[in-house]
Design an enzyme around this catalytic site. Structure first.
Site, mmCIF file in Angstrom:
data_model
loop_
_atom_site.group_PDB
_atom_site.id
_atom_site.type_symbol
_atom_site.label_atom_id
_atom_site.label_comp_id
_atom_site.label_asym_id
_atom_site.label_seq_id
_atom_site.Cartn_x
_atom_site.Cartn_y
_atom_site.Cartn_z
ATOM 1 N N THR A 165 14.594 6.091 18.630
ATOM 2 C CA THR A 165 13.520 6.210 17.652
ATOM 3 C C THR A 165 12.184 6.160 18.382
ATOM 4 O O THR A 165 12.108 5.743 19.540
ATOM 5 C CB THR A 165 13.582 5.071 16.623
ATOM 6 O OG1 THR A 165 13.348 3.822 17.294
ATOM 7 C CG2 THR A 165 14.939 5.030 15.942
ATOM 8 N N LYS A 408 -0.828 -2.326 -2.435
ATOM 9 C CA LYS A 408 -0.658 -3.075 -3.682
ATOM 10 C C LYS A 408 -2.018 -3.583 -4.138
ATOM 11 O O LYS A 408 -2.602 -4.479 -3.529
ATOM 12 C CB LYS A 408 0.318 -4.238 -3.496
ATOM 13 C CG LYS A 408 0.817 -4.796 -4.830
ATOM 14 C CD LYS A 408 2.027 -5.693 -4.656
ATOM 15 C CE LYS A 408 2.640 -6.041 -6.004
ATOM 16 N NZ LYS A 408 3.852 -6.874 -5.861
ATOM 17 N N TRP A 413 1.129 -0.537 -7.511
ATOM 18 C CA TRP A 413 1.311 0.191 -6.263
ATOM 19 C C TRP A 413 0.482 1.470 -6.244
ATOM 20 O O TRP A 413 0.395 2.198 -7.228
ATOM 21 C CB TRP A 413 2.780 0.566 -6.061
ATOM 22 C CG TRP A 413 3.710 -0.607 -5.928
ATOM 23 C CD1 TRP A 413 4.649 -1.014 -6.821
ATOM 24 C CD2 TRP A 413 3.781 -1.520 -4.827
ATOM 25 N NE1 TRP A 413 5.304 -2.128 -6.345
ATOM 26 C CE2 TRP A 413 4.798 -2.465 -5.120
ATOM 27 C CE3 TRP A 413 3.088 -1.642 -3.616
ATOM 28 C CZ2 TRP A 413 5.137 -3.497 -4.261
ATOM 29 C CZ3 TRP A 413 3.427 -2.678 -2.746
ATOM 30 C CH2 TRP A 413 4.436 -3.584 -3.078
#
Length: 516
Positions: A165, A408, A413
């Site tokens: 990754t 938030k 959200w």
């Protein structure tokens, strides 16, 4: 009952050698492109396998590559796993300490290095038993070997490839790909509901071969008999546009930043892009404005796809005729299962409204990281992607944010991804990244960091009016910052942790008027 025939990449190599032998691999160079037929390439793969065996590479040994997308890299893609070893593609854009960690963690035995990257490899300080330059030294190795190779019988669950990754947090994590998963992934990519790679296509994978197997293009093309146009290091807009035009490319794949640059080049120079049937774009959210502009001004259809290193990587594709469908992550490929899990740990319904963390599993999805104790991303076969999403009744996925990027505000959200797409729909905004800034009243509020087109000037009020036509009014940022460019990771994704660090340091300064 059918014969238990192992699904190994040797099946792919055999099709390259026989029925697909007349197709070609074209590699861009500083002058004329280099061309080789699949049949001649397969003969070179045989010799390469012999050379690997002669230098002591055995079953399970890791063979690394440090290279661009080239014909030689494709030969290694086929030879290393087919002779029983494991292909480990190294990201050429990583920092030296990350490369040292990855090479050591993987225990790479040998590395093949593109001549243009020799200095970069040496500067990394990474250590292996043997370094082979993909030039005269490589050709001499092949010339010393006889024709043909006695390929071993392989278990299709044996490791074929290893990719790490991009390591945005902590050390990069290794993902092993089995022969079976690679073959199944290639088949999925060839489906009409996948990318639709087929015999006779001419495919330009701009996405690097060190980035999650170039999204599976090499094996899918070799399997079906689609010719490959390898860009090597020539990935600027001009050589890419010329390659599409001269080689009559039908399918191409790259991250959004590549297509944004190519769009500006196409607008100015008007290359012939009419051969393109499908452009796959992924690695980051694809702005709707980018898709619309390419289609309306150049007749090029961009299709958004989603996946991760851990998903081989292609997991879903957003086919559809309306823009709502095309701006989603799309429907998962066959054999890929999906679910969304809310904050309580319960599975949320597929109603297109409920959101939670997207989780996936299947024969092309990793079940653990290579030689790692950190397995909190895996739950009984399910991969916790870290993406917040909803799924509609037809299984179409809509990503709303990364779990770490969602904002938030006042207990509600705000999707940074949707805000970024809305900002980039403004003609004067080239790129935009939205991060959370602390707010005494609301907890967090969005901070918009924008890159303007050359010579552009915008005031805060105009940007706010623009956003109010697209998003809820309480989503609109109070503050905007002009930046020279959005920081990016080694695989071209927005690197918001750099912007967060600059915000904490006090070097991101909001302004009423933004100018390039």
């Amino acid at each position: 009952m059918q014969h238990d025939h192992p699904l190994t990449l040797q099946l792919v190599l055999e099709r390259v050698r026989t029925m697909n032998g007349h197709e070609e691999v074209v590699t861009l160079t500083e002058s004329e492109p280099e061309r080789i037929s699949y049949a001649d390439l397969a003969a070179r793969v045989d010799r390469l396998c012999g050379a690997l065996k002669a230098m002591g590479v055995g079953p399970g040994d890791r063979v690394a590559t440090f290279s661009w997308n080239t014909r030689q890299h494709l030969e290694l893609y086929l030879a290393v796993p087919c002779m029983g070893a494991v292909l480990h593609t190294l990201n050429i854009r990583l920092f030296p300490d990350q490369l040292q960690y990855i090479v050591g963690h993987a225990a790479d035995k040998v590395v093949f290095v593109d001549p243009s990257l020799t200095d970069a490899w040496t500067a990394s300080g990474a250590q292996v038993d043997r370094v082979i330059e993909l030039g005269a030294e490589y050709e001499a190795l092949l010339a010393d070997q006889p024709e043909g190779f006695d390929y071993p019988a392989l278990d299709d669950r044996a490791a074929a490839g290893l990719c790490y990754t991009s390591g945005t947090t902590g050390n990069p994590k290794g993902v092993l790909y089995s022969h079976r998963s690679n073959v199944l992934h290639a088949l999925g990519k060839c489906l009409a509901d996948g990318v639709g790679v087929r015999s006779g296509d001419r495919v330009l994978p701009v996405v690097p071969m060190f980035h999650a197997n170039a999204w599976g293009f090499p094996y899918a093309c070799a399997l079906t008999g689609a010719s490959l146009i390898m860009p090597s290091r020539f990935v600027a807009p001009e050589p890419l546009a010329k390659a599409i035009e001269s080689e009559r490319v039908t399918i191409a794949g790259a991250v959004p930043t590549v297509w944004l640059d190519l769009l500006r080049y196409a607008d100015e120079h008007g290359p012939d892009l009419s051969s393109l049937r499908t452009v796959i774009c992924g690695g980051a959210a694809v702005p709707e404005s980018l898709m619309r502009d390419f289609e309306e001004r150049h007749g090029v259809r961009i299709i958004q796809a989603w996946g991760m290193t851990e998903t081989s990587p292609l997991a879903s594709v957003a086919h559809g005729e309306d823009w709502d469908a095309r701006t989603r992550a799309g429907r998962p490929l066959p054999l890929v299962e999906t679910r969304i899990v809310d904050d309580s740990g319960a599975e949320a319904p597929w109603d297109g409204e409920a959101t939670g963390e997207l989780q996936v599993r299947g024969p092309t999805i990793a079940s653990a990281y290579y030689e790692a104790d950190d397995d909190d991303k895996f739950d009984n076969g399910w991969l916790r992607t870290g993406d917040i999403a909803s799924i509609d009744p037809r299984g179409s996925i809509k990503l709303t944010d990364r779990a770490k990027d969602v904002i938030k505000s006042g207990g509600e959200w705000i999707s940074s991804v949707e805000l970024e797409n809305a900002l980039m729909a403004h003609p004067s905004v080239r790129e935009a990244a939205v991060i959370a800034r602390p707010d005494e009243r609301w907890g967090e509020r969005p901070l918009a960091c924008v890159v303007l087109e050359a010579g552009a000037q915008l005031d805060e009020a105009e940007l706010k009016r623009h956003l109010l036509d697209i998003v809820a009014n309480w989503w609109v940022p109070e503050e905007f910052v002009a930046i020279d460019e959005v920081p990016k990771t080694s695989v071209g994704k927005f690197d918001k942790k750099v912007l967060r660090a600059r915000l904490q340091e006090g070097t991101l300064r909001p302004a009423d008027t933004l100018s390039a």
